[in-house]
Design a protein around this motif. Structure first.
Motif, PDB file in Angstrom:
ATOM      1  N   PHE A 111       0.830  -1.198   0.000  1.00 50.09           N
ATOM      2  CA  PHE A 111       0.000   0.000   0.000  1.00 50.09           C
ATOM      3  C   PHE A 111       0.870   1.256   0.000  1.00 50.09           C
ATOM      4  N   ALA A 112       1.894   1.297   0.862  1.00 51.55           N
ATOM      5  CA  ALA A 112       2.771   2.461   0.956  1.00 51.55           C
ATOM      6  C   ALA A 112       3.489   2.711  -0.364  1.00 51.55           C
ATOM      7  N   ARG A 113       3.967   1.659  -0.989  1.00 49.41           N
ATOM      8  CA  ARG A 113       4.670   1.818  -2.274  1.00 49.41           C
ATOM      9  C   ARG A 113       3.721   2.318  -3.368  1.00 49.41           C
ATOM     10  N   GLU A 114       2.468   1.878  -3.317  1.00 53.94           N
ATOM     11  CA  GLU A 114       1.471   2.359  -4.281  1.00 53.94           C
ATOM     12  C   GLU A 114       1.208   3.850  -4.083  1.00 53.94           C
ATOM     13  N   VAL A 115       1.080   4.292  -2.840  1.00 48.71           N
ATOM     14  CA  VAL A 115       0.840   5.712  -2.564  1.00 48.71           C
ATOM     15  C   VAL A 115       2.041   6.550  -3.003  1.00 48.71           C
ATOM     16  N   ILE A 116       3.243   6.056  -2.755  1.00 49.27           N
ATOM     17  CA  ILE A 116       4.443   6.787  -3.185  1.00 49.27           C
ATOM     18  C   ILE A 116       4.507   6.858  -4.709  1.00 49.27           C
TER      19      ILE A 116
ATOM     20  N   GLY B 210       8.016  25.437  -6.895  1.00 51.85           N
ATOM     21  CA  GLY B 210       9.027  24.980  -5.946  1.00 51.85           C
ATOM     22  C   GLY B 210       9.660  23.651  -6.298  1.00 51.85           C
ATOM     23  N   GLY B 211       9.215  23.030  -7.363  1.00 49.46           N
ATOM     24  CA  GLY B 211       9.725  21.716  -7.726  1.00 49.46           C
ATOM     25  C   GLY B 211       9.121  20.617  -6.868  1.00 49.46           C
ATOM     26  N   TRP B 212       9.705  19.448  -6.957  1.00 48.91           N
ATOM     27  CA  TRP B 212       9.222  18.287  -6.206  1.00 48.91           C
ATOM     28  C   TRP B 212       9.716  18.359  -4.766  1.00 48.91           C
ATOM     29  N   PRO B 213       8.915  17.866  -3.819  1.00 51.61           N
ATOM     30  CA  PRO B 213       9.379  17.860  -2.427  1.00 51.61           C
ATOM     31  C   PRO B 213      10.546  16.891  -2.234  1.00 51.61           C
ATOM     32  N   GLU B 214      11.313  17.140  -1.175  1.00 51.89           N
ATOM     33  CA  GLU B 214      12.455  16.285  -0.861  1.00 51.89           C
ATOM     34  C   GLU B 214      12.044  15.079  -0.015  1.00 51.89           C
ATOM     35  N   GLU B 215      10.990  15.241   0.783  1.00 54.02           N
ATOM     36  CA  GLU B 215      10.522  14.179   1.669  1.00 54.02           C
ATOM     37  C   GLU B 215       8.999  14.132   1.659  1.00 54.02           C
ATOM     38  N   LEU B 216       8.463  12.956   2.032  1.00 50.97           N
ATOM     39  CA  LEU B 216       7.024  12.781   2.193  1.00 50.97           C
ATOM     40  C   LEU B 216       6.728  12.309   3.613  1.00 50.97           C
ATOM     41  N   ASP B 217       5.700  12.866   4.197  1.00 53.87           N
ATOM     42  CA  ASP B 217       5.213  12.446   5.507  1.00 53.87           C
ATOM     43  C   ASP B 217       3.700  12.319   5.360  1.00 53.87           C
ATOM     44  N   MET B 218       3.210  11.084   5.364  1.00 52.57           N
ATOM     45  CA  MET B 218       1.797  10.851   5.073  1.00 52.57           C
ATOM     46  C   MET B 218       1.072  10.205   6.247  1.00 52.57           C
ATOM     47  N   LYS B 219      -0.080  10.749   6.567  1.00 53.48           N
ATOM     48  CA  LYS B 219      -0.978  10.135   7.538  1.00 53.48           C
ATOM     49  C   LYS B 219      -2.091   9.472   6.737  1.00 53.48           C
ATOM     50  N   VAL B 220      -2.339   8.198   7.028  1.00 49.21           N
ATOM     51  CA  VAL B 220      -3.297   7.426   6.240  1.00 49.21           C
ATOM     52  C   VAL B 220      -4.508   7.073   7.097  1.00 49.21           C
ATOM     53  N   TYR B 221      -5.682   7.347   6.558  1.00 49.80           N
ATOM     54  CA  TYR B 221      -6.958   6.996   7.177  1.00 49.80           C
ATOM     55  C   TYR B 221      -7.668   6.016   6.253  1.00 49.80           C
TER      56      TYR B 221
ATOM     57  N   GLU C  21      -7.779   8.303  14.892  1.00 48.04           N
ATOM     58  CA  GLU C  21      -6.339   8.362  14.665  1.00 48.04           C
ATOM     59  C   GLU C  21      -6.029   7.734  13.309  1.00 48.04           C
ATOM     60  N   PRO C  22      -4.955   8.170  12.645  1.00 41.56           N
ATOM     61  CA  PRO C  22      -4.579   7.530  11.379  1.00 41.56           C
ATOM     62  C   PRO C  22      -4.241   6.052  11.619  1.00 41.56           C
ATOM     63  N   VAL C  23      -4.531   5.212  10.618  1.00 38.26           N
ATOM     64  CA  VAL C  23      -4.241   3.787  10.738  1.00 38.26           C
ATOM     65  C   VAL C  23      -2.769   3.494  10.475  1.00 38.26           C
ATOM     66  N   MET C  24      -2.090   4.403   9.802  1.00 36.37           N
ATOM     67  CA  MET C  24      -0.660   4.244   9.579  1.00 36.37           C
ATOM     68  C   MET C  24      -0.048   5.577   9.170  1.00 36.37           C
ATOM     69  N   ARG C  25       1.270   5.628   9.292  1.00 37.22           N
ATOM     70  CA  ARG C  25       2.016   6.805   8.855  1.00 37.22           C
ATOM     71  C   ARG C  25       3.130   6.314   7.940  1.00 37.22           C
ATOM     72  N   ILE C  26       3.298   6.975   6.820  1.00 35.56           N
ATOM     73  CA  ILE C  26       4.308   6.613   5.838  1.00 35.56           C
ATOM     74  C   ILE C  26       5.313   7.760   5.746  1.00 35.56           C
ATOM     75  N   LEU C  27       6.583   7.430   5.935  1.00 37.83           N
ATOM     76  CA  LEU C  27       7.658   8.405   5.786  1.00 37.83           C
ATOM     77  C   LEU C  27       8.535   7.959   4.631  1.00 37.83           C
TER      78      LEU C  27
ATOM     79  N   ILE D 161      14.522   5.991   1.737  1.00 39.55           N
ATOM     80  CA  ILE D 161      14.166   4.980   2.734  1.00 39.55           C
ATOM     81  C   ILE D 161      12.681   5.110   3.032  1.00 39.55           C
ATOM     82  N   LEU D 162      11.993   3.993   2.972  1.00 39.67           N
ATOM     83  CA  LEU D 162      10.567   3.943   3.276  1.00 39.67           C
ATOM     84  C   LEU D 162      10.399   3.452   4.716  1.00 39.67           C
ATOM     85  N   THR D 163       9.686   4.218   5.522  1.00 37.24           N
ATOM     86  CA  THR D 163       9.397   3.833   6.898  1.00 37.24           C
ATOM     87  C   THR D 163       7.890   3.835   7.085  1.00 37.24           C
ATOM     88  N   ILE D 164       7.392   2.745   7.669  1.00 40.24           N
ATOM     89  CA  ILE D 164       5.948   2.626   7.919  1.00 40.24           C
ATOM     90  C   ILE D 164       5.736   2.495   9.421  1.00 40.24           C
ATOM     91  N   GLU D 165       4.941   3.373   9.970  1.00 40.23           N
ATOM     92  CA  GLU D 165       4.625   3.324  11.401  1.00 40.23           C
ATOM     93  C   GLU D 165       3.183   2.958  11.621  1.00 40.23           C
TER      94      GLU D 165
END
Length: 144
Positions: free
Chosen positions: A70-75, A93-104, A114-120, A140-144
């Motif tokens: 799921f995280a890879r699909e969102v990215i 501003g161009g493309w962002p350098e990082e992504l911080d996503m809250k998923v519901y 609360e979000p069901v997961m967080r994707i960094l 680096i993909l981090t899933i919390e």
């Protein structure tokens, strides 16, 4: 007199039928609102600060099976700018350098649960100037 009664009866039936149809359409619209369970993720909000893009994402599903897939699909959708409700603005501003996503799971959960997961999604080397549109091996993909 009989003809007038027939016309009145037909008119009453037509008005009743029209009222039932309007009520049915109204109920179907309310029932379908915010009930997108297609399983296709969608970004519904974003902020950009200091090269970090914070996204609010809905999974549009009852649950998320494989969190990494799921995280890879969102990215992928971020990199392709392929969300239905939101487009990332990259022209100034161009493309962002990082992504911080809250998923519901659903849109109506935002602010209520609360979000069901967080994707960094962050670059492996913070000294290198890169963006999410660049080579994914640098991230680096981090899933919390």
């Amino acid at each position: 007199m009989i003809k007038r009664n027939k016309v009145m009866t037909i008119l009453k039936w037509m008005l009743t039928l029209a009222g039932i149809l309007i009520l049915l359409l109204f109920l179907l619209r309310i029932n379908g609102r915010d009930r997108d369970l297609s399983g296709v993720p969608d970004a519904v909000g974003s902020t950009l600060s200091g090269g970090i893009c914070s996204l609010t994402v809905t999974a549009n599903a009852e649950r998320i099976g494989d969190r990494e897939t799921f995280a890879r699909e969102v990215i992928r959708m971020c990199r392709e700018n392929a969300f239905r409700s939101l487009r990332l603005s990259t022209d100034v501003g161009g493309w962002p350098e990082e992504l911080d996503m809250k998923v519901y799971l659903r849109r109506e959960d935002i602010g209520e649960k609360e979000p069901v997961m967080r994707i960094l999604y962050k670059p492996a080397d913070t000294d290198v100037d890169t963006s999410i549109a660049d080579d994914p091996e640098k991230y680096i993909l981090t899933i919390e």
